[in-house]
Design a protein around this motif. Structure first.
Motif, PDB file in Angstrom:
ATOM      1  N   SER A  55      -5.586   9.195  11.015  1.00 23.00           N
ATOM      2  CA  SER A  55      -4.519   9.182  12.009  1.00 23.00           C
ATOM      3  C   SER A  55      -3.694   7.898  11.957  1.00 23.00           C
ATOM      4  CB  SER A  55      -5.111   9.361  13.416  1.00 23.00           C
ATOM      5  OG  SER A  55      -6.052   8.328  13.694  1.00 23.00           O
ATOM      6  N   ASN A  56      -4.308   6.807  11.488  1.00 20.96           N
ATOM      7  CA  ASN A  56      -3.602   5.527  11.413  1.00 20.96           C
ATOM      8  C   ASN A  56      -3.187   5.176   9.982  1.00 20.96           C
ATOM      9  OD1 ASN A  56      -6.147   5.104  10.389  1.00 20.96           O
ATOM     10  ND2 ASN A  56      -6.477   3.131  11.421  1.00 20.96           N
ATOM     11  N   PHE A  57      -3.069   6.176   9.121  1.00 20.54           N
ATOM     12  CA  PHE A  57      -2.769   5.921   7.712  1.00 20.54           C
ATOM     13  C   PHE A  57      -1.412   5.252   7.534  1.00 20.54           C
ATOM     14  CE2 PHE A  57      -1.040   7.187   3.565  1.00 20.54           C
ATOM     15  CZ  PHE A  57      -2.035   6.715   2.722  1.00 20.54           C
ATOM     16  N   ARG A 109      -1.126  -2.132   8.038  1.00 21.42           N
ATOM     17  CA  ARG A 109      -2.424  -2.459   7.429  1.00 21.42           C
ATOM     18  C   ARG A 109      -2.631  -1.675   6.133  1.00 21.42           C
ATOM     19  NH1 ARG A 109      -7.812  -2.450  11.021  1.00 21.42           N
ATOM     20  NH2 ARG A 109      -6.707  -4.288  11.787  1.00 21.42           N
ATOM     21  N   THR A 110      -2.269  -0.401   6.142  1.00 18.32           N
ATOM     22  CA  THR A 110      -2.466   0.440   4.947  1.00 18.32           C
ATOM     23  C   THR A 110      -1.697  -0.074   3.757  1.00 18.32           C
ATOM     24  OG1 THR A 110      -2.923   2.432   6.250  1.00 18.32           O
ATOM     25  CG2 THR A 110      -2.141   2.751   3.989  1.00 18.32           C
ATOM     26  N   ILE A 111      -0.439  -0.470   3.947  1.00 14.20           N
ATOM     27  CA  ILE A 111       0.393  -0.846   2.789  1.00 14.20           C
ATOM     28  C   ILE A 111      -0.031  -2.177   2.189  1.00 14.20           C
ATOM     29  CG2 ILE A 111       2.334   0.511   3.607  1.00 14.20           C
ATOM     30  CD1 ILE A 111       3.716  -2.088   4.441  1.00 14.20           C
ATOM     31  N   GLN A 112      -0.899  -2.930   2.861  1.00  5.73           N
ATOM     32  CA  GLN A 112      -1.390  -4.192   2.300  1.00  5.73           C
ATOM     33  C   GLN A 112      -2.657  -3.998   1.459  1.00  5.73           C
ATOM     34  OE1 GLN A 112      -0.965  -7.717   5.137  1.00  5.73           O
ATOM     35  NE2 GLN A 112      -0.767  -5.999   6.555  1.00  5.73           N
ATOM     36  N   ARG A 113      -3.182  -2.783   1.433  1.00  6.80           N
ATOM     37  CA  ARG A 113      -4.389  -2.540   0.644  1.00  6.80           C
ATOM     38  C   ARG A 113      -4.058  -2.504  -0.854  1.00  6.80           C
ATOM     39  NH1 ARG A 113      -6.390   2.728   4.078  1.00  6.80           N
ATOM     40  NH2 ARG A 113      -6.824   1.679   6.069  1.00  6.80           N
ATOM     41  N   PRO A 114      -4.984  -2.931  -1.716  1.00  5.53           N
ATOM     42  CA  PRO A 114      -4.749  -2.848  -3.168  1.00  5.53           C
ATOM     43  C   PRO A 114      -4.749  -1.425  -3.676  1.00  5.53           C
ATOM     44  CG  PRO A 114      -6.957  -3.671  -2.694  1.00  5.53           C
ATOM     45  CD  PRO A 114      -6.237  -3.641  -1.394  1.00  5.53           C
ATOM     46  N   GLU A 115      -5.452  -0.532  -2.971  1.00  2.00           N
ATOM     47  CA  GLU A 115      -5.481   0.883  -3.342  1.00  2.00           C
ATOM     48  C   GLU A 115      -5.216   1.711  -2.080  1.00  2.00           C
ATOM     49  OE1 GLU A 115      -5.794   1.930  -6.417  1.00  2.00           O
ATOM     50  OE2 GLU A 115      -6.314  -0.021  -7.312  1.00  2.00           O
ATOM     51  N   ILE A 116      -4.410   2.749  -2.231  1.00  2.00           N
ATOM     52  CA  ILE A 116      -4.191   3.659  -1.099  1.00  2.00           C
ATOM     53  C   ILE A 116      -4.279   5.104  -1.578  1.00  2.00           C
ATOM     54  CG2 ILE A 116      -2.773   2.077   0.244  1.00  2.00           C
ATOM     55  CD1 ILE A 116      -0.310   3.476  -0.785  1.00  2.00           C
TER      56      ILE A 116
END
Length: 257
Positions: A244-246, A250-257
């Motif tokens: 729900s919080n994708f 925070r998500t776009i700062q991950r190395p993998e999504i």
């Protein structure tokens, strides 16, 4: 004889008013386009972008896109656009939320997220010829004052779309819409001086069993700097499960999504 003439006249008037009553409006066309694209709310697309500059030099980039589109509430529309290669743009990511009202850019080299707002939407995204405005949202009646210019063509509607955003780079968009499948075939972007600036053409679509339309290939031209971008999706997954919080910073700062 007079009675017959009067009856004939009344029939013509009735038919004329009936045709006017059932004629489709520009807003209804935009609504139908949204409905056709939102039948599968969540989607993941993997593809490539081939950029060509004014000297003919090409650069290929791999990309992934995640999107959420809810025809019942366009304010919930969101998407993530990330480059996967080459190395100099790897993981550069754009997040658009609330139908383009909130835009964020993640630059991994600086390890920070930048909010894109106001005149910043006119900037080009990560060295492409797409501005943030070009990528930020759909084409809903809430964002444009739409007029049906021509529906005499057997295959297409022609719409005139004037942006409601006073900071827009464009005075209007001229959109060609497929009458049967309700997707845009071409969009002409007109600058503030009334000149044609950019042209976006859809070259390949896929029609699903539920009637929704998936754009697989499109060609974007900037006529002022003579640059082009060819975007082609190689795989598309619809109806995928996402947290729900994708769609978040925070998500776009991950190395993998």
């Amino acid at each position: 004889m007079k009675k017959l003439i009067m009856t004939f006249f009344l029939i013509i008037v009735f038919v004329a008013f009936s045709l006017q009553a059932f004629a489709i409006t520009a807003d209804e066309i935009l609504d139908e386009m949204e409905a056709r694209s939102a039948l599968n709310a969540t989607q993941k697309s993997v593809g490539t972008m081939i950029m060509t500059d004014e000297k003919g030099k090409e650069e290929k980039r791999d990309l992934v896109m995640y999107s959420y589109d809810d025809s019942e509430d366009t304010e919930n529309r969101a998407f993530i656009f990330r480059f996967l290669s080459p190395a100099e743009v790897k993981n550069v990511t754009m997040l658009s939320m609330k139908d383009g009202d909130q835009i964020y850019l993640f630059m991994p080299a600086f390890k920070k997220v930048r909010r894109i707002a106001g005149s910043g939407k006119k900037e080009k995204f990560a060295g492409t010829n797409f501005s943030f405005e070009d990528l930020s949202g759909g084409y809903s009646k809430d964002d444009y004052d739409a007029t049906l210019m021509n529906d005499d063509d057997d295959e297409n509607y022609i719409l005139d779309l004037v942006p409601n955003d006073p900071d827009s780079d464009y005075s209007k968009l001229i959109m060609t819409v497929d009458k049967e499948k309700f997707y845009f075939k071409k969009i002409e972007f007109i600058d503030l001086d009334g000149n044609q600036w950019k042209v976006l053409e859809v070259q390949k679509v896929q029609e699903e069993e539920d009637g929704s339309i998936t754009i697989l290939k499109m060609y974007f031209q900037d006529l002022k700097d003579n640059s082009t971008s060819l975007v082609e999706m190689e795989s598309v997954e619809k109806g995928i499960d996402l947290p729900s919080n994708f769609f978040s910073v925070r998500t776009i700062q991950r190395p993998e999504i």
